[in-house]
Structures are given as structure tokens and as C-alpha cells.
Design a protein around this motif. Structure first.
Motif, PDB file in Angstrom:
ATOM      1  N   ILE A  23      42.750   6.425  68.960  1.00 16.43           N
ATOM      2  CA  ILE A  23      42.638   7.538  68.015  1.00 16.43           C
ATOM      3  C   ILE A  23      43.236   8.812  68.609  1.00 16.43           C
ATOM      4  N   GLU A  24      42.945   9.088  69.871  1.00 18.37           N
ATOM      5  CA  GLU A  24      43.508  10.283  70.524  1.00 18.37           C
ATOM      6  C   GLU A  24      45.032  10.239  70.505  1.00 18.37           C
ATOM      7  N   ASN A  25      45.592   9.077  70.818  1.00 22.14           N
ATOM      8  CA  ASN A  25      47.046   8.942  70.829  1.00 22.14           C
ATOM      9  C   ASN A  25      47.631   8.995  69.419  1.00 22.14           C
ATOM     10  N   LEU A  26      46.951   8.398  68.446  1.00 26.15           N
ATOM     11  CA  LEU A  26      47.428   8.473  67.064  1.00 26.15           C
ATOM     12  C   LEU A  26      47.427   9.916  66.558  1.00 26.15           C
ATOM     13  N   ASN A  27      46.472  10.706  67.015  1.00 26.35           N
ATOM     14  CA  ASN A  27      46.380  12.099  66.580  1.00 26.35           C
ATOM     15  C   ASN A  27      47.491  12.967  67.148  1.00 26.35           C
ATOM     16  N   ASN A  28      48.200  12.474  68.162  1.00 27.32           N
ATOM     17  CA  ASN A  28      49.226  13.285  68.829  1.00 27.32           C
ATOM     18  C   ASN A  28      50.608  12.642  68.863  1.00 27.32           C
ATOM     19  N   ASP A  49      41.901   6.152  59.176  1.00 26.90           N
ATOM     20  CA  ASP A  49      42.083   7.596  58.958  1.00 26.90           C
ATOM     21  C   ASP A  49      43.099   8.184  59.929  1.00 26.90           C
ATOM     22  N   SER A  50      43.055   7.767  61.180  1.00 29.89           N
ATOM     23  CA  SER A  50      43.999   8.282  62.173  1.00 29.89           C
ATOM     24  C   SER A  50      45.417   7.806  61.894  1.00 29.89           C
ATOM     25  N   ASN A  53      46.606   9.812  58.826  1.00 27.38           N
ATOM     26  CA  ASN A  53      46.930  11.184  59.206  1.00 27.38           C
ATOM     27  C   ASN A  53      48.247  11.268  59.978  1.00 27.38           C
ATOM     28  N   ALA A  54      48.483  10.307  60.857  1.00 30.29           N
ATOM     29  CA  ALA A  54      49.742  10.282  61.608  1.00 30.29           C
ATOM     30  C   ALA A  54      50.926  10.120  60.658  1.00 30.29           C
ATOM     31  N   ARG A  57      51.581  13.235  58.737  1.00 26.41           N
ATOM     32  CA  ARG A  57      52.153  14.239  59.627  1.00 26.41           C
ATOM     33  C   ARG A  57      53.644  13.977  59.861  1.00 26.41           C
TER      34      ARG A  57
END
Length: 75
Positions: A23-28, A49-50, A53-54, A57
Motif C-alpha cells: 500500500i505504501e508503494n502503491l501510494n507513491n 483502494d490503493s 487511487n494510483a 493519479r
């Protein structure tokens, strides 16, 4: 593409769960690729969700998998 130069070993790692790291990596990320032998809806739902969102984005992603004769899910 933007590649993270840090690598985390997730085998018998004590600390962040693999879900938290994904999730952290998907968010960035700018892009993502998952290649897994089998996938279950319940596992994909944890990341949905992640992933969504990716993609919203502007990240590009692929998920390569199989349900191998439906053994990962009861009908």
C-alpha cells in the motif's frame, strides 16, 4: 519511470506487513506490476483502494495472475 532504490525483504520479516509495504508503494508509485500465481478476491480487495487511487493519479499498472482451475475460490 521513477524507481525506488530501497528494497525491503518480506520473507520471514518482522515489522511491516507485506500489505502495508504494498500500500505504501502503491501510494507513491508511477507504475506497478504484480505477477502472482493465484489470486483471491479477498486479497485483491485489501489493495483495491490503493490500486484505484494510483490509477486515478496517472500511474500505469498490470496484474498478471490466474485462478488455476478455480482452486483459489469456492463456487
Amino acid at each position: 519511470m521513477n524507481f525506488n532504490s530501497e528494497t525491503t525483504f518480506l520473507g520471514h520479516y518482522i515489522g511491516d506487513s507485506i500489505k502495508d509495504v504494498l500500500i505504501e508503494n502503491l501510494n507513491n508509485c508511477d507504475s506497478f506490476n504484480f505477477s502472482v500465481s493465484f489470486i483471491m478476491d479477498s486479497g485483491l480487495e485489501l489493495l483495491f483502494d490503493s490500486i484505484e487511487n494510483a490509477l486515478k493519479r496517472g500511474a500505469y499498472g498490470k496484474i498478471i495472475t490466474t485462478d488455476y482451475m478455480r482452486v483459489t475460490k469456492e463456487n
